[in-house]
Structures are given as C-alpha cells and as structure tokens.
Design a protein around this motif. Structure first.
Motif, PDB file in Angstrom:
ATOM      1  N   MET A   1      55.100 -65.307 -49.027  1.00 42.68           N
ATOM      2  CA  MET A   1      53.681 -65.066 -49.763  1.00 42.68           C
ATOM      3  C   MET A   1      53.960 -63.818 -50.332  1.00 42.68           C
ATOM      4  SD  MET A   1      50.122 -65.627 -48.275  1.00 42.68           S
ATOM      5  CE  MET A   1      50.062 -67.501 -47.927  1.00 42.68           C
ATOM      6  N   ALA A   2      53.470 -63.532 -51.435  1.00 43.76           N
ATOM      7  CA  ALA A   2      53.482 -62.058 -51.861  1.00 43.76           C
ATOM      8  C   ALA A   2      52.312 -61.595 -51.313  1.00 43.76           C
ATOM      9  CB  ALA A   2      52.981 -62.166 -53.377  1.00 43.76           C
ATOM     10  N   PRO A   3      52.340 -60.010 -51.266  1.00 46.94           N
ATOM     11  CA  PRO A   3      51.109 -59.376 -50.237  1.00 46.94           C
ATOM     12  C   PRO A   3      49.792 -59.646 -50.807  1.00 46.94           C
ATOM     13  CG  PRO A   3      53.244 -57.983 -50.851  1.00 46.94           C
ATOM     14  CD  PRO A   3      53.430 -59.368 -51.502  1.00 46.94           C
ATOM     15  N   GLU A   4      49.523 -59.767 -52.082  1.00 47.98           N
ATOM     16  CA  GLU A   4      48.099 -60.103 -52.802  1.00 47.98           C
ATOM     17  C   GLU A   4      47.524 -61.342 -52.447  1.00 47.98           C
ATOM     18  OE1 GLU A   4      51.230 -60.909 -55.979  1.00 47.98           O
ATOM     19  OE2 GLU A   4      50.846 -59.126 -54.629  1.00 47.98           O
ATOM     20  N   GLN A   5      48.530 -62.350 -52.200  1.00 43.07           N
ATOM     21  CA  GLN A   5      48.338 -63.633 -51.860  1.00 43.07           C
ATOM     22  C   GLN A   5      47.771 -63.732 -50.189  1.00 43.07           C
ATOM     23  OE1 GLN A   5      51.495 -65.797 -53.036  1.00 43.07           O
ATOM     24  NE2 GLN A   5      50.434 -66.422 -54.928  1.00 43.07           N
ATOM     25  N   ALA A   6      48.353 -62.756 -49.608  1.00 48.10           N
ATOM     26  CA  ALA A   6      48.015 -62.895 -48.046  1.00 48.10           C
ATOM     27  C   ALA A   6      46.490 -62.075 -47.718  1.00 48.10           C
ATOM     28  CB  ALA A   6      49.260 -61.955 -47.367  1.00 48.10           C
ATOM     29  N   THR A   7      45.871 -61.387 -48.736  1.00 45.17           N
ATOM     30  CA  THR A   7      44.617 -60.847 -48.329  1.00 45.17           C
ATOM     31  C   THR A   7      43.495 -62.032 -48.054  1.00 45.17           C
ATOM     32  OG1 THR A   7      43.853 -60.775 -50.705  1.00 45.17           O
ATOM     33  CG2 THR A   7      45.129 -59.006 -49.946  1.00 45.17           C
ATOM     34  N   PRO A   8      42.537 -61.748 -47.535  1.00 42.64           N
ATOM     35  CA  PRO A   8      41.597 -62.599 -47.216  1.00 42.64           C
ATOM     36  C   PRO A   8      40.790 -62.923 -48.709  1.00 42.64           C
ATOM     37  CG  PRO A   8      41.339 -61.018 -45.636  1.00 42.64           C
ATOM     38  CD  PRO A   8      42.515 -60.651 -46.326  1.00 42.64           C
ATOM     39  N   ALA A  10      42.354 -63.095 -51.719  1.00 43.14           N
ATOM     40  CA  ALA A  10      43.039 -64.422 -52.179  1.00 43.14           C
ATOM     41  C   ALA A  10      42.936 -65.691 -51.581  1.00 43.14           C
ATOM     42  CB  ALA A  10      44.449 -63.975 -52.310  1.00 43.14           C
ATOM     43  N   GLN A  11      43.151 -65.536 -50.197  1.00 43.11           N
ATOM     44  CA  GLN A  11      43.272 -66.794 -49.095  1.00 43.11           C
ATOM     45  C   GLN A  11      41.704 -67.469 -49.495  1.00 43.11           C
ATOM     46  OE1 GLN A  11      44.383 -66.356 -45.142  1.00 43.11           O
ATOM     47  NE2 GLN A  11      45.279 -64.753 -45.801  1.00 43.11           N
ATOM     48  N   LEU A  12      40.686 -66.787 -49.962  1.00 47.76           N
ATOM     49  CA  LEU A  12      39.437 -67.590 -50.061  1.00 47.76           C
ATOM     50  C   LEU A  12      39.190 -68.098 -51.404  1.00 47.76           C
ATOM     51  CD1 LEU A  12      37.201 -64.769 -47.993  1.00 47.76           C
ATOM     52  CD2 LEU A  12      37.606 -67.176 -47.315  1.00 47.76           C
ATOM     53  N   GLY A  13      39.711 -67.703 -52.477  1.00 48.34           N
ATOM     54  CA  GLY A  13      39.855 -68.135 -53.723  1.00 48.34           C
ATOM     55  C   GLY A  13      39.363 -67.022 -54.884  1.00 48.34           C
ATOM     56  N   GLY A  14      39.417 -65.567 -54.212  1.00 49.37           N
ATOM     57  CA  GLY A  14      39.088 -64.465 -55.429  1.00 49.37           C
ATOM     58  C   GLY A  14      37.759 -64.602 -55.868  1.00 49.37           C
ATOM     59  N   ASP A  15      37.563 -64.030 -56.864  1.00 49.50           N
ATOM     60  CA  ASP A  15      36.371 -63.859 -57.518  1.00 49.50           C
ATOM     61  C   ASP A  15      35.445 -64.843 -57.523  1.00 49.50           C
ATOM     62  OD1 ASP A  15      37.168 -61.230 -58.307  1.00 49.50           O
ATOM     63  OD2 ASP A  15      36.792 -61.612 -60.444  1.00 49.50           O
ATOM     64  N   GLU A  16      35.882 -66.007 -57.899  1.00 50.98           N
ATOM     65  CA  GLU A  16      35.064 -67.306 -58.079  1.00 50.98           C
ATOM     66  C   GLU A  16      34.100 -67.558 -56.623  1.00 50.98           C
ATOM     67  OE1 GLU A  16      35.223 -71.968 -58.482  1.00 50.98           O
ATOM     68  OE2 GLU A  16      36.751 -70.778 -59.690  1.00 50.98           O
ATOM     69  N   THR A  17      35.045 -67.493 -55.384  1.00 48.97           N
ATOM     70  CA  THR A  17      34.398 -67.722 -54.156  1.00 48.97           C
ATOM     71  C   THR A  17      33.467 -66.722 -54.075  1.00 48.97           C
ATOM     72  OG1 THR A  17      36.419 -69.188 -53.534  1.00 48.97           O
ATOM     73  CG2 THR A  17      35.022 -68.296 -51.744  1.00 48.97           C
ATOM     74  N   ILE A  18      33.874 -65.573 -53.976  1.00 53.61           N
ATOM     75  CA  ILE A  18      33.028 -64.439 -53.725  1.00 53.61           C
ATOM     76  C   ILE A  18      31.756 -64.246 -54.458  1.00 53.61           C
ATOM     77  CG2 ILE A  18      32.944 -61.760 -53.493  1.00 53.61           C
ATOM     78  CD1 ILE A  18      35.038 -63.452 -51.493  1.00 53.61           C
ATOM     79  N   ARG A  19      31.728 -64.569 -55.631  1.00 49.12           N
ATOM     80  CA  ARG A  19      30.681 -64.501 -56.642  1.00 49.12           C
ATOM     81  C   ARG A  19      29.716 -65.753 -55.831  1.00 49.12           C
ATOM     82  NH1 ARG A  19      30.005 -61.384 -60.460  1.00 49.12           N
ATOM     83  NH2 ARG A  19      31.968 -60.704 -61.673  1.00 49.12           N
ATOM     84  N   ARG A  20      30.330 -66.896 -55.810  1.00 49.50           N
ATOM     85  CA  ARG A  20      29.520 -68.006 -55.131  1.00 49.50           C
ATOM     86  C   ARG A  20      28.734 -67.810 -53.845  1.00 49.50           C
ATOM     87  NH1 ARG A  20      33.107 -71.638 -55.380  1.00 49.50           N
ATOM     88  NH2 ARG A  20      33.639 -71.861 -53.176  1.00 49.50           N
ATOM     89  N   LEU A  21      29.628 -67.172 -52.929  1.00 46.46           N
ATOM     90  CA  LEU A  21      29.242 -66.652 -51.679  1.00 46.46           C
ATOM     91  C   LEU A  21      27.746 -65.749 -51.813  1.00 46.46           C
ATOM     92  CD1 LEU A  21      29.356 -66.549 -48.585  1.00 46.46           C
ATOM     93  CD2 LEU A  21      30.668 -64.608 -49.016  1.00 46.46           C
TER      94      LEU A  21
END
Length: 132
Positions: A1-8, A10-21
C-alpha cells in the motif's frame, strides 16, 4: 500500500467522505434541540464553519493540509477561547459528531480509533469549569 493510501483520510474515502461527514455534523447541530448551546456559538450561516472543519479534518486525517495552507496553524484551543466550552458544550458537539460518524463512516477499527481521538480533542477544547 502506498503511504498516501495508508492515511485515515484515504482509508475513509477522502474528500467525498469527509465532506459528507462534516455536512451531516452541521445539519445535526443546526436541527437538534439538544445541540442548542453549541449551535449558538456559530454564525447563522454555517457554510464557513463547515468549510473550515472540512479543511481541518482533511489535514488532521492525513490528507492535504488545507486548513494550514489557508489559515496557518490551527491553534484550536486558542481559536475557541472566546467561546464558553464546558462539559455541556463539549457533550453537545460530540453528540452531533457521534451521530454523523454513525451515519457516514462504516464500523471499523479505524473508526473506533478516530472516535477516541475526536473525544480527546473535544475534551481538550473545554476552557471553562462546569457550572455548579
């Protein structure tokens, strides 16, 4: 897994998920009578608050440091000092965030770890003693 994919982030789904939350969090704060005290600390139009929380959480979760790029270091506690934040306000904020977490993030060990961190962050924001 690339380092950027290991972040929470990325794991949560990035912008879309954070905006929805974040959007759901502010919808709840704006509509739940139980969140009245914490809602009163915010401007009538929540769009600026929503954008700032989105930017902050994006960086906090390991995504792009949007908040820092736009506003400098978050200095969360200092930025919240003008507002009375005791246990009641903390608990109302956490109630809205818990409901948003439950609706927007799938159950997982990551979610549990993030929730523990969010609780610690919210507790750190308290800046007034609880009323007697």
């Amino acid at each position: 897994m690339a380092p950027e994919q290991a972040t929470p982030y990325a794991q949560l789904g990035g912008d879309e998920t954070i905006r929805r939350l974040v959007h759901r969090f502010y919808e709840l704060m704006d509509t739940l009578p139980e969140a009245w005290d914490v809602r009163q600390m915010h401007p009538e139009d929540l769009s600026g608050s929503e954008q700032k929380l989105f930017m902050y959480l994006t960086g906090w979760l390991g995504g792009p440091p949007l908040y820092e790029q736009a506003h400098g270091h978050p200095r969360l506690r200092a930025r919240h000092l003008p507002f009375t934040i005791a246990s009641r306000e903390r608990d109302q904020w956490l109630m809205c965030m818990r409901l948003a977490f439950d609706e927007c993030l799938p159950e997982s060990p990551l979610r549990s770890r993030l929730w523990a961190a969010i609780e610690g962050l919210a507790d750190h924001m308290r800046n007034r003693a609880d009323p007697a």
